[in-house]
Design a protein around this motif. Structure first.
Motif, short mmCIF file in Angstrom:
data_model
loop_
_atom_site.label_atom_id
_atom_site.label_comp_id
_atom_site.label_asym_id
_atom_site.label_seq_id
_atom_site.Cartn_x
_atom_site.Cartn_y
_atom_site.Cartn_z
N ARG A 151 28.58 26.56 44.85
CA ARG A 151 29.60 25.81 45.57
C ARG A 151 30.93 26.58 45.67
O ARG A 151 31.54 26.62 46.73
N THR A 152 31.36 27.20 44.58
CA THR A 152 32.66 27.91 44.59
C THR A 152 32.68 29.09 45.54
O THR A 152 33.58 29.18 46.40
N PRO A 153 31.72 30.05 45.46
CA PRO A 153 31.76 31.16 46.43
C PRO A 153 31.61 30.70 47.87
O PRO A 153 32.20 31.29 48.78
N LEU A 154 30.83 29.62 48.09
CA LEU A 154 30.68 29.11 49.46
C LEU A 154 32.01 28.57 49.99
O LEU A 154 32.36 28.79 51.16
N THR A 155 32.75 27.89 49.13
CA THR A 155 34.05 27.35 49.54
C THR A 155 35.00 28.47 49.94
O THR A 155 35.73 28.38 50.93
N VAL A 156 34.99 29.56 49.15
CA VAL A 156 35.84 30.72 49.47
C VAL A 156 35.44 31.33 50.81
O VAL A 156 36.30 31.61 51.68
N LEU A 161 36.46 32.42 56.55
CA LEU A 161 35.87 32.43 57.89
C LEU A 161 36.66 31.53 58.84
O LEU A 161 36.86 31.86 60.01
N GLU A 162 37.09 30.40 58.34
CA GLU A 162 37.87 29.48 59.17
C GLU A 162 39.20 30.12 59.57
O GLU A 162 39.65 30.03 60.72
N ASN A 163 39.85 30.78 58.59
CA ASN A 163 41.13 31.44 58.89
C ASN A 163 40.98 32.56 59.90
O ASN A 163 41.77 32.70 60.85
#
Length: 365
Positions: A151-156, A161-163
C-alpha cells in the motif's frame, strides 16, 4: 504350457460374502480409521462409536445411551447439529460443509465435524484438521502482510504519477506511458484494497454489528450503480417489497451487494436491463440482481467465488476487475450462514441471489 488358475467354487464365494463375514470386516475397517465415527439415534443418544471416537471423547461402554451434547458442548456444534436435523426433518438438502472448531480439550488443535442424517439416526464423523488450519492461517497472514506492505509504495507511485500527469509541458512521447502507468497502478491499488478487505473478513476482524436499514442501504447501492452506469447506458430498476432489515455489519454487506450490482453492469452489453430486488420469502428475505448480459457457462459457475478465478481473463482486465469481488461476496454471506446462488445462461443473462434466514431479519415494527 498352460496355467490352471484356481477359481473359487460357489460355496467359497458364499463363505467370502456371507453377512457375518462382511460385518466383521466392516467393523475392523471402522476401528482402523484414524477419524472418529459416532452413530447417534433420533433422541441424540450415542449408540455406537469406533476406537478413534472413544479416544477423542473418552467414551466407555457405560456411556452408550448418553446424549452427544454431554461430550461436545461447543455452541457452534449445537447450531450445526440443529441445522442438519431440521433440514432432514423437512426433507431438504443441506449444503454440508461441516463445522470447524477448536478442540474442547486442546485449543491448539482444530477439528471438523460432519454429520449425515438418515432415517431417524445420524452418522457423525470428526476429523483432525489442525495442519490444514495452520496452513490456512499462514496463507491469510501472508496475504494481509503483503497487502499492507504494498500500500505505501503504491501511494507514492500514484502521487508522483498524478503530479507529472498534470504538468502541461510533458513531451507527447511520455504522455501515453504516464497514462498506462496511472491505469495500472490504480488497478493494482484496487487489488490491494480488495485483498485487505478480504483478509479482514476472513480473520473475522472485530466489526460493528447492528440493525441494517435495507431500504436505505439498497438506495445507496442503487445511486452508486447509476453513477457507475453513465458509460453503459443500462436501465436499472430497484424493487423493494419489504421494509424488513437485517442484523449484521452494514459496511461489509454494502461492499458485497455493490460488487454484485457493479458486476451486472460491467458484464452486460450497453443499453441492457438490470433488476435489483429485496423481497420477503417464506424463509426470510432475498436479495437478487438480474441482468440480460453475456451470461456464464455452467462449467464455470461452481468456481466463480474463488479468488482470481476468471471466466474470460481478457474481458476481466478490460473491465478493470480484480478477480476478488465474488470471493468477498462469498465470505460476507458466510457471516449470515448463507451462500450465493447463481443462475445463468449464455447470451441470455444471469441472476445472483442470496436468501437471508429469518433469524437475521429485523422488522421495524
Amino acid at each position: 504350457m498352460s496355467i490352471d488358475h484356481h477359481k473359487p467354487n460357489t460355496s467359497e464365494q458364499a463363505d467370502r460374502f456371507d453377512n457375518k463375514t462382511v460385518m466383521t470386516k466392516m467393523n475392523r475397517a471402522w476401528e482402523a480409521l484414524k477419524d472418529a465415527v459416532v452413530l447417534i439415534d433420533g433422541d441424540d443418544r450415542l449408540t455406537w462409536w469406533n476406537l478413534a471416537a472413544a479416544q477423542l471423547l473418552s467414551l466407555q461402554d457405560k456411556d452408550q445411551g448418553k446424549s452427544i451434547f454431554d461430550y461436545i458442548q461447543a455452541p457452534e456444534f449445537h447450531e450445526y447439529y440443529q441445522e442438519v436435523t431440521a433440514h432432514h426433518d423437512l426433507h431438504k438438502d443441506v449444503h454440508n460443509d461441516g463445522v470447524h472448531m477448536a478442540s474442547w480439550r486442546d485449543p491448539k488443535r482444530y477439528l471438523k465435524c460432519e454429520m449425515t442424517a438418515f432415517d431417524k439416526d445420524k452418522l457423525l464423523m470428526i476429523y483432525d484438521v489442525t495442519r490444514l488450519q495452520h496452513l490456512e492461517q499462514m496463507r491469510r497472514d501472508f496475504v494481509a502482510n503483503v497487502s499492507h506492505e504494498l500500500r505505501t509504495p503504491l501511494t507514492v507511485l500514484m502521487g508522483y504519477l498524478e503530479n507529472y500527469s498534470d504538468q502541461s509541458d510533458i513531451p507527447p512521447k511520455w504522455q501515453r506511458g504516464l497514462e498506462l502507468m496511472t491505469q495500472q497502478t490504480a488497478r493494482m491499488n484496487r487489488i490491494v484494497n480488495d485483498l485487505l478487505l478480504l483478509s479482514k473478513i476472513e480473520i473475522e476482524e472485530t466489526y460493528e454489528l447492528g440493525y441494517i436499514d435495507m431500504t436505505k442501504l439498497l438506495t445507496h447501492v442503487y445511486d452508486d450503480a447509476q453513477a457507475y452506469n453513465q458509460d453503459y447506458g443500462h436501465t436499472i430498476h430497484l424493487q423493494i417489497d419489504t421494509y424488513d432489515g437485517l442484523y449484521g455489519s452494514e459496511m461489509y454487506l454494502n461492499s458485497a451487494l455493490s460488487n454484485l450490482v457493479i458486476n451486472a453492469i460491467k458484464y452486460t452489453p450497453k443499453g441492457g436491463n438490470i433488476e435489483i430486488s429485496w423481497v420477503k420469502t417464506s424463509q426470510g428475505c432475498q436479495f437478487s440482481v438480474t441482468d440480460n448480459g453475456i451470461g456464464i457457462d455452467t462449467s464455470h459457475i461452481t468456481r466463480l467465488t474463488e479468488r482470481f478465478y476468471r471466466v474470460d481473463s481478457g474481458r476481466s482486465r478490460a473491465t478493470g476487475g480484480t478477480g476478488l469481488g465474488l470471493a468477498i461476496v462469498k465470505h460476507v454471506l458466510h457471516q449470515y450462514n448463507t451462500s450465493l446462488q447463481i443462475e445463468s445462461e449464455l447470451g441470455i443473462g444471469s441472476t445472483f441471489s442470496a436468501t437471508f434466514a429469518s433469524s437475521y431479519v429485523r422488522s421495524l415494527s
